[in-house]
Design a protein around this motif. Structure first.
Motif, short mmCIF file in Angstrom:
data_model
loop_
_atom_site.label_atom_id
_atom_site.label_comp_id
_atom_site.label_asym_id
_atom_site.label_seq_id
_atom_site.Cartn_x
_atom_site.Cartn_y
_atom_site.Cartn_z
N GLU A 256 0.82 -1.22 0.00
CA GLU A 256 0.00 0.00 0.00
C GLU A 256 0.86 1.27 0.00
OE1 GLU A 256 -3.49 1.28 2.87
OE2 GLU A 256 -3.57 -0.81 2.13
N ASN A 257 1.85 1.31 0.93
CA ASN A 257 2.79 2.43 0.93
C ASN A 257 4.12 1.91 0.43
OD1 ASN A 257 1.09 4.41 2.14
ND2 ASN A 257 1.32 3.22 4.03
N LEU A 258 4.45 2.26 -0.80
CA LEU A 258 5.67 1.72 -1.41
C LEU A 258 6.93 2.20 -0.74
CD1 LEU A 258 5.41 1.83 -5.26
CD2 LEU A 258 6.66 0.29 -3.81
N ILE A 259 6.93 3.47 -0.35
CA ILE A 259 8.10 4.06 0.29
C ILE A 259 7.67 4.58 1.64
CG2 ILE A 259 9.80 5.92 0.15
CD1 ILE A 259 9.57 5.62 -2.91
N ILE A 260 8.40 4.13 2.67
CA ILE A 260 8.07 4.59 4.02
C ILE A 260 9.14 5.60 4.40
CG2 ILE A 260 7.63 3.87 6.38
CD1 ILE A 260 7.60 0.97 5.37
N PRO A 261 8.84 6.91 4.41
CA PRO A 261 9.91 7.83 4.79
C PRO A 261 10.09 7.83 6.30
CG PRO A 261 8.02 9.00 3.86
CD PRO A 261 7.60 7.59 4.13
N SER A 262 11.37 7.79 6.73
CA SER A 262 11.63 7.92 8.16
C SER A 262 11.68 9.42 8.46
CB SER A 262 12.98 7.29 8.50
OG SER A 262 14.00 8.03 7.89
N PRO A 263 11.49 9.82 9.71
CA PRO A 263 11.53 11.25 10.04
C PRO A 263 12.85 11.88 9.59
CG PRO A 263 10.80 9.97 11.93
CD PRO A 263 11.18 8.98 10.87
N GLN A 264 14.00 11.16 9.79
CA GLN A 264 15.30 11.72 9.39
C GLN A 264 15.36 11.89 7.87
OE1 GLN A 264 14.81 8.91 11.14
NE2 GLN A 264 16.69 8.25 12.14
N GLU A 265 14.76 10.93 7.17
CA GLU A 265 14.81 10.97 5.71
C GLU A 265 14.11 12.21 5.18
OE1 GLU A 265 13.70 7.76 2.32
OE2 GLU A 265 13.51 7.19 4.40
N ILE A 266 13.00 12.55 5.85
CA ILE A 266 12.27 13.74 5.43
C ILE A 266 13.15 14.96 5.68
CG2 ILE A 266 10.26 15.19 5.93
CD1 ILE A 266 8.84 12.47 6.64
N ALA A 267 13.89 14.93 6.82
CA ALA A 267 14.72 16.09 7.17
C ALA A 267 15.90 16.27 6.22
CB ALA A 267 15.23 15.94 8.60
N VAL A 268 16.57 15.16 5.84
CA VAL A 268 17.81 15.33 5.06
C VAL A 268 17.62 15.09 3.56
CG1 VAL A 268 19.30 14.70 7.00
CG2 VAL A 268 18.62 12.95 5.35
N GLY A 269 16.48 14.62 3.15
CA GLY A 269 16.30 14.30 1.73
C GLY A 269 16.75 12.88 1.48
N VAL A 270 16.35 12.33 0.35
CA VAL A 270 16.63 10.92 0.08
C VAL A 270 18.05 10.78 -0.46
CG1 VAL A 270 15.92 8.93 -1.25
CG2 VAL A 270 14.23 10.48 -0.34
N ILE A 271 18.71 9.71 -0.01
CA ILE A 271 20.08 9.50 -0.46
C ILE A 271 20.09 8.82 -1.82
CG2 ILE A 271 22.15 8.16 0.07
CD1 ILE A 271 21.15 8.62 3.06
N HIS A 272 20.76 9.43 -2.75
CA HIS A 272 20.91 8.84 -4.08
C HIS A 272 22.28 8.22 -4.19
CE1 HIS A 272 17.32 10.68 -5.99
NE2 HIS A 272 17.44 11.46 -4.95
N GLY A 273 22.45 7.29 -5.09
CA GLY A 273 23.78 6.71 -5.30
C GLY A 273 23.88 6.26 -6.73
N THR A 274 25.03 5.76 -7.09
CA THR A 274 25.21 5.27 -8.44
C THR A 274 25.05 3.78 -8.47
OG1 THR A 274 26.73 7.05 -8.85
CG2 THR A 274 26.88 5.20 -10.34
N ASP A 275 24.36 3.27 -9.45
CA ASP A 275 24.23 1.83 -9.60
C ASP A 275 25.53 1.33 -10.20
OD1 ASP A 275 21.76 -0.38 -11.09
OD2 ASP A 275 23.63 -0.78 -10.06
N GLU A 276 26.33 0.61 -9.37
CA GLU A 276 27.65 0.19 -9.84
C GLU A 276 27.52 -0.86 -10.95
OE1 GLU A 276 29.90 1.96 -8.78
OE2 GLU A 276 29.03 2.77 -6.95
#
Ligand code: PML
Length: 281
Positions: A256-276
């Motif tokens: 139902e909720n695909l992404i569950i944001p944590s409180p910290q995640e909302i504060a700092v933004g989502v971490i992106h990375g490179t797909d190696e």
């Protein structure tokens, strides 16, 4: 309707695991998927293989189980110390005794195979005693015969692309973790990659979902693996291994909720990375 095939690849160099891949393919996509798995084997950052095994088996469509994908969350840790503490905390939340969680994290840090090597498959760890239950501790138990249904993956991609999660490494890991979370008697999983440049790992369980932890090892470290925590009161080991290795599973539902944001995640933004694996963001 055509047939469904399980397409599996494993590549090694002097018997050491290099890379692997697991897909379920409708007949018309078998060639394309086999090609992409061979490409992965030949271009992997762990090195050129001297042996590539590609296995293609026809599946009985009516034997394929349907399950839902786990929802994703991220704990935005800044380094491996915070990463291990977060993993430990989440495992305890999933019902793993603290000492067993710590023992599992130490085992993955050292390399779970003989003499600190990496394994092709996963460790099965007794959640009460920390004992290893896989019949061959050099090989481990390889989770096999699972994939997203094409249209389910497409909807998932649409929903997660703005978070940067629409990468093959992530959707493959979620498919595997979702099959494992649906296994009889598995309480939780911890994993980080053995690819030296990929440092994000996860803890997953039916109640936690798929919890990404962006630092579970230092860059350049070639050691990693997977551990499944098993409650022997809920399953016998041969039933579990049969499910993990042989039972075909489609991921054909979204939570139902695909992404569950944590409180910290909302504060700092989502971490992106490179797909190696693809070199793409
Ligand atoms: C692997 O590819 O070997 C495991 C990677 C798990 C983490 C994927 C992610 O969520 O970034």
């Amino acid at each position: 309707m055509g047939a469904v095939f399980s397409v599996r690849m494993r590549a090694s160099q002097e018997s050491m695991h290099i890379s692997g891949g697991e897909r379920l393919a409708e007949e018309e996509r078998v060639r394309e998927i086999a090609h992409s798995l061979i490409e992965r084997a030949l271009t992997h950052e762990r090195g050129g293989p001297d042996s590539i095994h590609l296995t293609i088996d026809k599946m009985d469509r009516s034997d394929i189980q349907s399950i839902a994908a786990l929802p994703i969350s991220t704990i935005p840790v800044r380094d491996v110390h915070e990463g291990y503490a977060a993993a430990q905390r989440k495992l305890v939340e999933a019902g793993i005794p603290s000492a067993i969680a710590a023992h599992a994290i130490d085992l993955l840090k050292k390399g779970p195979g003989p003499q600190g090597t990496v394994m092709r498959g996963a460790v099965l760890m007794d959640v009460q005693t920390g004992e290893r239950l896989e019949p061959d501790i050099a090989r481990g138990v390889r989770v096999s015969r699972f994939d997203w249904k094409e249209e389910t993956l497409r909807s998932w991609m649409d929903e997660v692309s703005s978070f940067g999660f629409n990468r093959s490494r992530i959707w493959e890991a979620i498919a595997l973790a979702s099959k494992v979370a649906a296994a009889p008697g598995v309480l939780a999983e911890i994993c980080w990659s053995d690819d030296p440049s990929y440092v994000t790992g996860y803890v997953s369980s039916p109640s936690l979902g798929y919890v990404r932890i962006p630092h579970l090892k230092e860059k350049g470290d070639p050691v990693g693996g997977r551990i499944f925590f098993v409650d022997r009161q809920q399953t016998d080991i041969s039933t579990l291994i049969h499910y993990l290795e042989k039972q075909a599973v489609w991921i054909d539902q979204l939570p139902e909720n695909l992404i569950i944001p944590s409180p910290q995640e909302i504060a700092v933004g989502v971490i992106h990375g490179t797909d190696e694996r693809t070199g793409k963001d």
